[in-house]
Design an enzyme around this catalytic site. Structure first.
Site, mmCIF file in Angstrom:
data_model
loop_
_atom_site.group_PDB
_atom_site.id
_atom_site.type_symbol
_atom_site.label_atom_id
_atom_site.label_comp_id
_atom_site.label_asym_id
_atom_site.label_seq_id
_atom_site.Cartn_x
_atom_site.Cartn_y
_atom_site.Cartn_z
ATOM 1 N N GLY A 217 -1.652 50.937 28.770
ATOM 2 C CA GLY A 217 -0.736 51.771 28.006
ATOM 3 C C GLY A 217 -1.455 52.632 26.983
ATOM 4 O O GLY A 217 -0.902 53.595 26.467
ATOM 5 N N ASP B 4 2.530 54.456 21.494
ATOM 6 C CA ASP B 4 1.987 55.803 21.281
ATOM 7 C C ASP B 4 0.641 56.013 21.979
ATOM 8 O O ASP B 4 0.075 57.102 21.935
ATOM 9 C CB ASP B 4 1.845 56.087 19.773
ATOM 10 N N GLY B 5 0.117 54.946 22.588
ATOM 11 C CA GLY B 5 -1.155 55.076 23.296
ATOM 12 C C GLY B 5 -2.365 55.185 22.382
ATOM 13 O O GLY B 5 -3.469 55.461 22.845
ATOM 14 N N ARG C 294 -15.221 50.976 25.659
ATOM 15 C CA ARG C 294 -15.488 49.571 25.978
ATOM 16 C C ARG C 294 -16.220 49.473 27.311
ATOM 17 O O ARG C 294 -15.893 50.178 28.267
ATOM 18 C CB ARG C 294 -14.161 48.839 26.055
ATOM 19 N N ASP D 120 -2.683 38.792 31.146
ATOM 20 C CA ASP D 120 -3.261 40.139 31.223
ATOM 21 C C ASP D 120 -4.508 40.255 30.359
ATOM 22 O O ASP D 120 -5.213 41.263 30.414
ATOM 23 C CB ASP D 120 -2.234 41.198 30.808
ATOM 24 N N LYS E 144 -10.255 53.209 24.793
ATOM 25 C CA LYS E 144 -9.070 52.491 24.306
ATOM 26 C C LYS E 144 -8.529 53.255 23.104
ATOM 27 O O LYS E 144 -9.278 53.477 22.147
ATOM 28 C CB LYS E 144 -9.465 51.064 23.917
HETATM 29 P P1 AMP Z 1 -2.629 43.978 24.267
HETATM 30 O O1 AMP Z 1 -1.775 43.331 23.236
HETATM 31 O O2 AMP Z 1 -3.628 44.935 23.692
HETATM 32 O O3 AMP Z 1 -3.236 43.023 25.225
HETATM 33 O O4 AMP Z 1 -1.638 44.913 25.087
HETATM 34 C C1 AMP Z 1 -0.542 44.460 25.833
HETATM 35 C C2 AMP Z 1 0.098 45.623 26.543
HETATM 36 O O5 AMP Z 1 0.649 46.564 25.614
HETATM 37 C C3 AMP Z 1 -0.846 46.434 27.413
HETATM 38 O O6 AMP Z 1 -0.140 46.872 28.527
HETATM 39 C C4 AMP Z 1 -1.215 47.595 26.513
HETATM 40 O O7 AMP Z 1 -1.632 48.709 27.233
HETATM 41 C C5 AMP Z 1 0.099 47.854 25.799
HETATM 42 N N1 AMP Z 1 -0.104 48.489 24.478
HETATM 43 C C6 AMP Z 1 -0.616 47.916 23.369
HETATM 44 N N2 AMP Z 1 -0.643 48.798 22.354
HETATM 45 C C7 AMP Z 1 -0.130 49.966 22.821
HETATM 46 C C8 AMP Z 1 0.102 51.254 22.251
HETATM 47 N N3 AMP Z 1 -0.175 51.517 20.979
HETATM 48 N N4 AMP Z 1 0.634 52.198 23.056
HETATM 49 C C9 AMP Z 1 0.928 51.944 24.338
HETATM 50 N N5 AMP Z 1 0.727 50.748 24.927
HETATM 51 C C10 AMP Z 1 0.203 49.765 24.181
HETATM 52 MG MG MG Z 2 -4.553 43.252 26.626
#
Ligand code: AMP
Ligand code: MG
Length: 498
Positions: free
Chosen positions: A91, A124-125, A175, A251, A112
């Protein structure tokens, strides 16, 4: 960017169409290089003459991707705190390509925080400076400690804010990983895809990470077993280092067996098996002592996705997969015991497994009962092996139990008979695996706050530098080795790096 060349060879994009969405990174207004990992860049064969901070910032912000880059957002699903989410995916990350490094290892290069993708849902990516520098510190610490890990190649400040509880300076991390294939990648195609896609993914992962099982008739079962073995070894290393990942969702578990996704992770200070620091882990699902069990649970989710490949008869497939999952704790115990023996400075004598486990457990009980700092206790045990017990004694507020335990420990040395090393040699070997320095939580927080709030990178750089040689005691770095004040740890919570 003619002065920077990645020798890209993008096998995931090439061999697995349908497993990702092509996607370009956002352009950022004012990229500024905050961190560049020159050693890692050299390993990857990407250091060139004429690289400037500005050219590196343009590259690692995604503003000027090098020739051969092929940015894609990978699809994955996952169990988050036990709940299945069929649609996660990158995301806020993009795999820009793969490089075969100087040692012949294929490695992913990913951004990232590079903007929205088809998997962003409501996010917001983007990413903020603090959490991305945190990933640098913890990843480099893990690397220096000798634990398999993804690593940071660069961090670039974007020059734009990201909006969380308050506006924060934005950043993008680059990364490097053995791959970004997760247990959740298999779950995605199990939920949405065809059997043929699961086979394709499994065979790709086998060729890339476990070529030793490629020729076997039961290669998918052997693959499951090999992934489980690597996880057993990894989690044992985490446990011996006092590392708490904090968010072991499926994940966030890498098929390659690397530590990945440093969100709310932390190193334990006073020894407590129930330690949990993550603000979102209210039930302690991912507490320190739960980690082996959770790894097993995650592997069972992987096993479920592989069942149709393991055997045409479902009942038989379940039987075979269950055997592998049931063997996990035994593998973990073996890795844990051999790590324990090394930490205690004991040779792996056959027949001593039970007594050695008991000896290690009673040592940990002592640390727990007297709330002794986990890292320093082991390090001062190294001194005790060399004949200097005073620093160890000074860590224990009360002495009961310590004398008796030291006596048992020395008696165990005698069992080694003529093969026993001289005390100084024993101590030296222990010193190579019991670190003096770990990333102390208060130091990490201090460094990130200075970088994020004041734009001051000096504390971050000082800490990063200190963490590069964790097994060497250096009086000039003594402040980094000290535990946090108790008041700090009592309040300490870590937050997901979103
Ligand atoms: P994480 O907690 O980093 O393991 O992320 C869990 C999921 O949420 C993954 O699919 C990430 O890509 C998505 N994600 C985390 N933060 C964001 C963000 N700011 N914008 C879009 N997707 C996010
Ligand atoms: Mg993750």
């Amino acid at each position: 960017m003619p002065d920077i060349a990645f020798p890209f060879d993008n096998s995931y994009a090439r061999e697995l169409p349908g497993f990702y969405a092509p996607c370009q990174p956002d352009t950022v207004p004012a990229p500024r290089l905050l961190f560049f990992n020159r050693g890692l860049a050299e390993e990857l064969g990407m250091v060139r003459d004429g690289q400037t901070d500005a050219s590196l910032a343009a590259l690692f912000s995604g503003n000027a991707l090098p020739p051969g880059a092929q940015p894609i957002a990978q699809a994955y699903a996952g169990h988050q705190f036990g709940q299945f989410n069929p649609q996660l995916g990158d995301g806020r990350a993009l795999l820009i390509g793969e490089v075969v490094d100087r040692l012949g290892r294929r490695r992913d290069i990913a951004l990232k925080g590079s903007g929205r993708t088809p998997f962003s849902r409501r996010g917001d990516g983007k990413a903020a400076v603090g959490p991305m520098l945190r990933e640098v510190l913890i990843g480099e610490a893990m690397q220096a400690l000798g634990i398999p890990t993804t690593r940071a190649l660069a961090v670039v400040a974007t020059g734009e804010p990201v909006f969380r509880e308050r506006p924060l300076p934005g950043a993008i991390l680059t990364r490097v990983a053995a791959s970004h294939i997760r247990v959740g990648t298999f779950q995605y195609f199990s939920a949405h895809g065809t059997l043929e896609q699961i086979r394709q993914l499994a065979d790709y992962a086998i060729a890339r990470h476990y070529p030793e099982v490629e020729e076997r008739d039961d290669r998918h079962l052997a693959f499951l077993e090999a992934v489980a073995q690597r996880q057993a070894a990894l989690i044992a290393q985490w446990m011996h280092m006092g590392f708490i990942h904090g968010v072991m969702n499926t994940d966030n578990m890498s098929i390659a067996g690397e530590t990945i996704d440093f969100g709310p992770c932390a190193f334990m200070e006073a020894y407590d098996p129930r330690a949990v620091f993550s603000s979102i882990d209210e039930m302690g699902r991912y507490a320190y002592q739960a980690q082996p069990r959770i790894a097993r649970w995650n592997l069972a989710r992987l096993a479920e996705t592989l069942l149709p490949l393991i055997h045409a008869d479902e009942g038989r497939a379940i039987e075979l997969a269950t055997e592998v999952i049931d063997a996990f704790m035994g593998h973990y115990q073996q890795h844990w015991l051999s790590g324990l023996r090394a930490k205690l400075g004991l040779a792996g004598l056959p027949g001593q497994e039970g007594p050695d486990t008991a000896l290690g457990e009673s040592w940990l009980d002592l640390l727990h009962a007297q709330q002794v700092d986990y890292t320093l206790a082991w390090r001062r045990l190294v001194d005790a092996a060399a004949g200097n017990e005073a620093p160890l004694r000074a860590l224990f507020p009360g002495q009961p139990g310590l004398d008796g335990w030291l006596h048992r420990w020395r008696e165990r040395w005698a069992v080694e008979g003529e093969a026993a090393p001289a005390p100084l040699n024993r101590a030296e070997a222990m010193g190579r695996i019991n670190p003096w320095l770990i990333p102390r939580n208060h130091r990490v927080e201090e460094a990130l706050a200075a970088a994020s709030d004041e734009g001051d990178l000096a504390p971050f750089e000082g800490l990063l530098n200190a963490l590069a040689r964790p097994y060497e005691e250096n009086p000039e770095l003594a402040a980094y080795a000290e535990p946090a004040p108790q008041t700090f740890m009592a309040e300490f919570r870590t937050f997901c790096g979103t």
